[in-house]
Design an enzyme around this catalytic site. Structure first.
Site, short mmCIF file in Angstrom:
data_model
loop_
_atom_site.label_atom_id
_atom_site.label_comp_id
_atom_site.label_asym_id
_atom_site.label_seq_id
_atom_site.Cartn_x
_atom_site.Cartn_y
_atom_site.Cartn_z
N ARG A 108 0.82 -1.21 0.00
CA ARG A 108 0.00 0.00 0.00
C ARG A 108 0.85 1.25 0.00
O ARG A 108 0.52 2.24 -0.66
CB ARG A 108 -0.84 0.06 1.28
CG ARG A 108 -2.03 -0.77 1.22
CD ARG A 108 -2.73 -0.76 2.56
NE ARG A 108 -3.93 -1.52 2.36
CZ ARG A 108 -5.12 -0.99 2.15
NH1 ARG A 108 -5.31 0.29 2.20
NH2 ARG A 108 -6.15 -1.75 1.91
N TYR A 217 0.32 -13.78 0.23
CA TYR A 217 0.93 -13.50 -1.09
C TYR A 217 2.19 -12.67 -0.96
O TYR A 217 2.38 -11.98 0.04
CB TYR A 217 -0.08 -12.83 -2.05
CG TYR A 217 -0.77 -11.57 -1.56
CD1 TYR A 217 -0.16 -10.32 -1.68
CD2 TYR A 217 -2.04 -11.62 -1.01
CE1 TYR A 217 -0.82 -9.16 -1.28
CE2 TYR A 217 -2.70 -10.46 -0.60
CZ TYR A 217 -2.08 -9.24 -0.73
OH TYR A 217 -2.72 -8.10 -0.34
N ASP A 295 -14.70 4.06 -0.12
CA ASP A 295 -15.30 3.50 1.10
C ASP A 295 -16.31 4.44 1.75
O ASP A 295 -17.13 4.01 2.54
CB ASP A 295 -14.20 3.18 2.13
CG ASP A 295 -13.55 1.82 1.89
OD1 ASP A 295 -13.79 1.23 0.83
OD2 ASP A 295 -12.81 1.35 2.78
C1 LIG Z 1 -7.88 -6.49 5.44
C2 LIG Z 1 -8.14 -5.68 4.21
C3 LIG Z 1 -7.58 -6.08 3.00
C4 LIG Z 1 -7.87 -5.37 1.81
N1 LIG Z 1 -7.30 -5.80 0.64
C5 LIG Z 1 -7.62 -5.16 -0.51
C6 LIG Z 1 -7.05 -5.59 -1.75
O1 LIG Z 1 -6.26 -6.53 -1.80
N2 LIG Z 1 -7.41 -4.92 -2.89
C7 LIG Z 1 -8.29 -3.87 -2.88
O2 LIG Z 1 -8.60 -3.31 -3.96
N3 LIG Z 1 -8.83 -3.43 -1.70
C8 LIG Z 1 -8.51 -4.04 -0.53
N4 LIG Z 1 -9.02 -3.58 0.65
C9 LIG Z 1 -9.95 -2.43 0.65
C10 LIG Z 1 -9.23 -1.10 0.61
O3 LIG Z 1 -8.24 -1.03 1.60
C11 LIG Z 1 -10.20 0.06 0.80
O4 LIG Z 1 -11.40 -0.19 0.10
C12 LIG Z 1 -9.60 1.35 0.26
O5 LIG Z 1 -8.40 1.63 0.95
C13 LIG Z 1 -10.59 2.51 0.39
O6 LIG Z 1 -9.94 3.69 -0.03
P1 LIG Z 1 -10.60 5.11 0.26
O7 LIG Z 1 -9.65 6.10 -0.30
O8 LIG Z 1 -12.01 5.13 -0.20
O9 LIG Z 1 -10.69 5.23 1.85
P2 LIG Z 1 -9.49 5.26 3.00
O10 LIG Z 1 -8.37 4.42 2.52
O11 LIG Z 1 -10.19 4.93 4.23
O12 LIG Z 1 -9.04 6.77 2.95
C14 LIG Z 1 -9.76 7.79 3.57
C15 LIG Z 1 -8.80 8.94 3.90
O13 LIG Z 1 -9.58 10.03 4.43
C16 LIG Z 1 -8.92 10.54 5.57
N5 LIG Z 1 -9.96 11.17 6.39
C17 LIG Z 1 -10.96 10.56 7.08
N6 LIG Z 1 -11.72 11.46 7.72
C18 LIG Z 1 -11.21 12.67 7.42
C19 LIG Z 1 -11.57 14.01 7.77
N7 LIG Z 1 -12.61 14.27 8.57
N8 LIG Z 1 -10.83 15.03 7.29
C20 LIG Z 1 -9.77 14.80 6.47
N9 LIG Z 1 -9.36 13.55 6.12
C21 LIG Z 1 -10.10 12.51 6.58
C22 LIG Z 1 -8.26 9.34 6.20
O14 LIG Z 1 -7.20 9.72 7.06
C23 LIG Z 1 -7.76 8.60 4.98
O15 LIG Z 1 -6.51 9.04 4.56
C24 LIG Z 1 -8.73 -4.25 1.85
C25 LIG Z 1 -9.27 -3.82 3.08
C26 LIG Z 1 -8.99 -4.53 4.23
C27 LIG Z 1 -9.57 -4.06 5.54
#
Ligand SMILES: Cc1cc2nc3c(=O)[nH]c(=O)nc-3n(C[C@H](O)[C@H](O)[C@H](O)COP(=O)(O)OP(=O)(O)OC[C@H]3O[C@@H](n4cnc5c(N)ncnc54)[C@H](O)[C@@H]3O)c2cc1C
Length: 402
Positions: A108, A217, A295
């Protein structure tokens, strides 16, 4: 028909940064507000499937990521005790040629760093220590105002809430609602290969067992091994959704499993523990000049390894819609294109929990045996399911996307 020149993004996760890059490449001024004081994803691996790679390629990142990848040879499901294969689907060259994009494993931190660097080069402004509290319509200027907890106010033509499962932007748009604990926890860790007592197969491997499963992996050219160990639990009490896990407890939970699993875990010295949370399908993903992504609007169990991939696809489709339609129409089109796909993949991920955890005792085992038979004798049935996920191309013209 573009009506925007300035966009604010809450959250610099993989979704927020992908979105920032896609928009900045269209010449839009993008400001990303991230609550953390430094950028950097936690130490864990990600499977990045061809559907996500098509977007990352279009954003110019494929060659920048290549030095950090591991290319898995198969996706497998194996029995937790005997090691028998219930499923063995080719990835590697096969995936690259079938889907015209590779299936890669990435740390990551590597993906996040490459994305952040590309954003900065494209002129994206990244504000750290910038916690978003709420937003408000600015009707006078036809804009949206965004408020930070240090008293700053920013404004733009559009606000994208990419702030993850506990999104403040979602909460304001749709009301407070805690995410639902899905009855499962995941331990995650990365082990240097030099510390391993065993070698593992060069595959994306799921080990299926009663009430739990284990994923292993390689990462970074095979220098590290990533593991995710999932256990069903009813007793998650912690408010924090991510904390230091107890390695000894993890080893006990998977004691007696196949030596490839137990030997691997014997080398683990630290781990993080996640509660796996979800949300029901949201009634809408947007209002006025505010829209959700990743997410924040469709968290999913990680059992299809598609959460980050969906956020990356969202980012490209949203940018396409904004380049083509007025803001109002763009947000409607974005949700129309993305929601059916992300909802389907949320459901598939949930269904995999039952399969991997042998729900139903002997019946659960029979389902895995049936999968084994189908994959041996009618592999096209499995292939067509994978094609629907990996064959999708979010970079195709928006009008041709299902
Ligand atoms: C065990 C596990 C394994 C996974 N494996 C995979 C995989 O192999 N392949 C895959 O595609 N996905 C995988 N995922 C899913 C993936 O990690 C998430 O779906 C993805 O990271 C979501 O990205 P995002 O940017 O939407 O949210 P996040 O990664 O949650 O990013 C949100 C960001 O917003 C910031 N934030 C939150 N609130 C505020 C606020 N109020 N003000 C300012 N900033 C804020 C946070 O600090 C963070 O940086 C896995 C998840 C888990 C739990």
């Amino acid at each position: 028909m573009r009506q925007i020149s300035r966009v604010l993004i809450a959250g610099a996760g993989i979704g927020g940064l992908s979105s920032a890059l896609a928009l900045a490449k269209q010449g839009i001024k993008v400001i990303v507000c991230e609550q953390a004081s430094s950028l950097g994803e936690v130490g864990a691996g990600l499977q990045i499937s061809p559907n996500a790679m098509k977007v990352l390629r279009k954003l110019g990142l494929e060659s920048r990521l290549r030095p950090f990848v591991f290319v898995p040879q198969h996706a497998t499901i194996r029995d937790f005790k005997t090691g028998d294969y219930y499923l063995k689907v080719p990835l590697g060259e096969h995936a690259s040629s079938r889907y015209s994009a590779p299936y890669w494993h990435l740390h990551r931190a590597d993906l996040h760093r490459v994305l952040a660097q590309a954003c900065l080069e494209a002129g994206v402004e990244l504000l750290l220590d910038a916690t978003v509290t709420h937003y408000a319509k600015n009707t006078e200027l036809n804009q949206v105002n965004l408020f930070l907890n240090d008293g700053r106010t920013l404004s733009a033509d559009l606000l994208i809430g990419a702030d993850g499962i506990r999104s403040k932007i979602r909460e304001q748009m749709l009301g407070p609602e805690r995410p639902t604990f899905m009855g499962q926890v995941a331990w995650r860790g990365v082990i240097p290969v030099s510390e391993l007592r065993t070698t593992i197969q060069p595959d994306a491997c799921v080990w299926a067992g009663p009430g739990r499963h284990f994923v292993s992996y390689y990462l970074r050219g095979g220098d590290y091994v990533n593991f995710v160990a999932v256990e069903e639990r009813s007793d998650w009490q912690s408010e924090s959704w991510r904390e230091e896990g107890d390695v000894e407890e993890l080893k006990r939970a998977f004691a007696g499993w196949h030596p490839e699993v137990s030997d691997l875990l014997a080398s683990a010295s630290s781990t993080f523990l996640w509660a796996l949370n979800g949300r029901r399908e949201l009634s809408t993903w947007h209002e006025d000049r505010v829209v959700l992504l990743g997410d924040a609007c469709h968290p999913m169990l990680p059992f299809m390894a598609q959460g980050a991939a969906m956020a990356i696809e969202d980012a490209y489709v949203l940018a396409q819609c904004l380049s083509r339609y007025s803001i109002g129409d763009a947000l409607i089109k974005y949700e129309q294109v993305r929601k059916p796909r992300t909802t389907k993949i949320q459901q598939m991920s949930k269904a995999n929990a039952g399969l991997y955890h042998m729900h139903g005792g002997a019946f659960g085992k029979m389902k895995l045996k049936a999968l084994q038979t189908v994959s041996r004798f009618v592999p096209r049935v499995i292939q067509s399911k994978l094609d629907a996920v990996y064959g999708y191309d979010a970079t195709k013209d928006i009008s041709s996307l299902p």
